[in-house]
Design an enzyme around this catalytic site. Structure first.
Site, mmCIF file in Angstrom:
data_model
loop_
_atom_site.group_PDB
_atom_site.id
_atom_site.type_symbol
_atom_site.label_atom_id
_atom_site.label_comp_id
_atom_site.label_asym_id
_atom_site.label_seq_id
_atom_site.Cartn_x
_atom_site.Cartn_y
_atom_site.Cartn_z
ATOM 1 N N HIS A 72 19.728 -40.384 1.550
ATOM 2 C CA HIS A 72 19.148 -40.347 2.890
ATOM 3 C C HIS A 72 19.071 -38.970 3.551
ATOM 4 O O HIS A 72 18.317 -38.791 4.503
ATOM 5 C CB HIS A 72 19.893 -41.274 3.864
ATOM 6 C CG HIS A 72 20.151 -42.644 3.375
ATOM 7 N ND1 HIS A 72 19.157 -43.466 2.877
ATOM 8 C CD2 HIS A 72 21.303 -43.364 3.294
ATOM 9 C CE1 HIS A 72 19.681 -44.633 2.530
ATOM 10 N NE2 HIS A 72 20.978 -44.596 2.760
ATOM 11 N N ASP A 240 23.499 -41.767 -4.896
ATOM 12 C CA ASP A 240 24.873 -41.878 -5.376
ATOM 13 C C ASP A 240 25.266 -43.292 -5.795
ATOM 14 O O ASP A 240 25.915 -43.487 -6.830
ATOM 15 C CB ASP A 240 25.859 -41.324 -4.349
ATOM 16 C CG ASP A 240 25.665 -41.872 -2.948
ATOM 17 O OD1 ASP A 240 24.765 -42.714 -2.722
ATOM 18 O OD2 ASP A 240 26.414 -41.443 -2.048
#
Length: 477
Positions: A72, A240
């Site tokens: 993000h 991730d």
């Protein structure tokens, strides 16, 4: 021996693992710290990557490398490839109003249908809208938008501002992958295309976006004189959580609960999830499937805060917690210390309920901290399962998962058998899988063994304790 490297550029640090491409055996590793804060200059990530690589013995002998990184984060680049302002990270909640505005304009159901997600303050699309509204001069300069792993992969290939990189600022050479693209809020996991209307609604104008690579694709190679050489292949990279799923070898029936800086609950599914409530994000995975996910802003740092308050370390915090009974005699910590993403309460603060002379003890507070952490994640698990996901076991990972008290209480809180895999750098390992995949064109066989390390500990549940903490926590929601 052919070597591959996986890089995890997380919120707190950069980790590098170097593995045998054929067997997956760990050869060496290194790490370096990142600066604290919810906005960070990307140059700090680049510096940490170089330091971590050096600590791992360098990358000169590595045949392929891939980068997984925190999702993000907004990396805004101008036409010369320079970073316009520090990157806003996933845990920066200043764009909460921007999320509300976008939902008002398009509708939650419409956004979920188009992108698999309803935006919250974490998502890149809301950060771009905040930039448009709060810093219009900076927004006007944006020529390209990248995510942390996109930008780092671009720099590894030798691109960047002309005075800092051998290949200069070719913004069209930016690349990403499905998993990270799906966390922007302006990419469709169904058709694999960017939704330009949403990008323009956020930023105010169109911009260059990274080309989205398939899991087995290569972003390119390094460059003479760079951190990696011209023969070193660079994998697609990943967000991730998707990297962790790949590193664990998670498959259908596995639900991963990760307790790091943030808390996440995610599963690998064959079809995209569209939750118009916005609770579950319908992300893509790093292996071509999908990754329905919930995230909490507050996870291991709940334990950090309470341990500091009690003047103990995490080991002693766990020992104290197990001295108190399940439910901590009615003491309940609702741990929204820095606002919260799930539930979406960006301006919330933490609250301690049920304080009595009997419950308000060091042991009770320690127990309430761990129960509050896990109950929030159990609510997330419930939300993921409500989307039709099947859970045969919970894979409990992250630094806090190694605390014996967290393991014991997790078995009381979760309604699914719990497995605690052997500790590992699962995100970096997932990136190493990608590197080997890009190098050979075939997903390595060692990519599916990670989740098998660890014992099923469901038989240790105390039936009398099971459910007490969840009931008390739900009553305070």
């Amino acid at each position: 021996m052919t070597l591959v490297a996986g890089i995890d550029s997380s919120t707190q640090s950069c980790k590098v693992v170097i593995r045998d491409a054929e067997t997956g055996a760990l050869v060496r590793e290194g790490r370096a710290a990142h600066p604290a804060g919810t906005e960070v200059a990307p140059a700090a990530w680049w510096q940490a990557l170089q330091e971590a690589a050096s600590a791992a013995g360098g990358l000169a002998d590595v045949a392929a490398v891939s980068v997984a990184a925190q999702q993000h984060g907004m990396v805004a680049l101008d036409v010369d490839g320079r970073v316009i302002r520090p990157a806003l990270l996933w845990n920066d909640t200043r764009s909460a109003q921007a999320a509300t505005d976008l939902i008002t304009e398009f509708g939650a159901a419409e956004l979920a249908q188009r992108t698999g997600c309803v935006p919250v303050a974490s998502f890149t699309i809301t950060k771009l809208r905040w930039l448009r509204d709060a810093e219009p001069a900076n927004a006007a300069e944006v020529a390209a938008v990248a995510l942390p792993h996109d930008w780092l992969s671009w720099r590894l290939r030798g691109f960047g501002p002309a005075d800092e990189s051998p290949l200069g600022a070719d913004l069209a050479e930016l690349t990403t992958d499905r998993s990270d693209a799906s966390g922007t809020g302006y990419w469709s996991p169904t058709d694999g295309e960017y939704d330009r209307e949403l990008l323009v609604a956020a930023l105010g104008h169109d911009a260059i976006l990274p080309r989205v690579l398939a899991p087995e694709e290569s972003a390119g190679t390094g460059v003479d004189g760079g951190l990696i050489g011209p023969d070193t292949v660079i994998g697609a990279g990943a967000g991730d959580n998707a990297g962790a799923a790949l590193g664990l070898g998670a498959t259908a029936g596995d639900v991963v609960v990760s307790i790091g800086t943030s808390g996440t609950v995610f599963a690998v599914t064959p079809a995209v999830v569209r939750d118009s409530s916005g609770t579950v994000a319908g992300f893509a995975s790093a292996d071509g499937a999908f990754l329905p996910l919930i995230a909490t802003l507050n996870a291991a740092r709940i334990l950090d805060a309470v341990a500091a308050l009690l003047g103990v370390d995490h080991t002693e915090l766990g020992r104290l917690a197990l001295e108190a009974p399940a439910g901590a005699r009615g003491l309940v910590l609702q741990p929204y210390f820095e606002g919260e993403r799930t539930p979406n309460r960006p301006d919330a603060t933490a609250t301690l309920f049920g304080m009595t002379l009997e419950s308000t003890t060091r042991e009770g507070l320690a127990r309430a901290a761990i129960e509050g952490l896990l109950c929030g994640l159990a609510d997330g698990l419930e939300a993921v399962l409500a989307q039709g996901v099947t859970a045969e076991r919970v894979l409990l990972i992250g630094g806090a998962a190694q605390n014996p008290a967290v393991q014991v209480i997790a078995r009381e809180v979760f309604d699914v058998p719990v497995v605690v895999p052997a500790p590992g750098e699962y995100v970096a390992d997932g990136a190493a899988v990608q590197a080997a995949w890009a190098l050979s064109g075939t997903r390595p066989s060692w990519a599916a063994v990670g989740a098998g390390d660890g014992a099923d500990q469901a038989d240790a549940v105390d039936a009398d304790a099971s459910g007490i903490a969840r009931e008390q926590y739900a009553a305070r929601a």
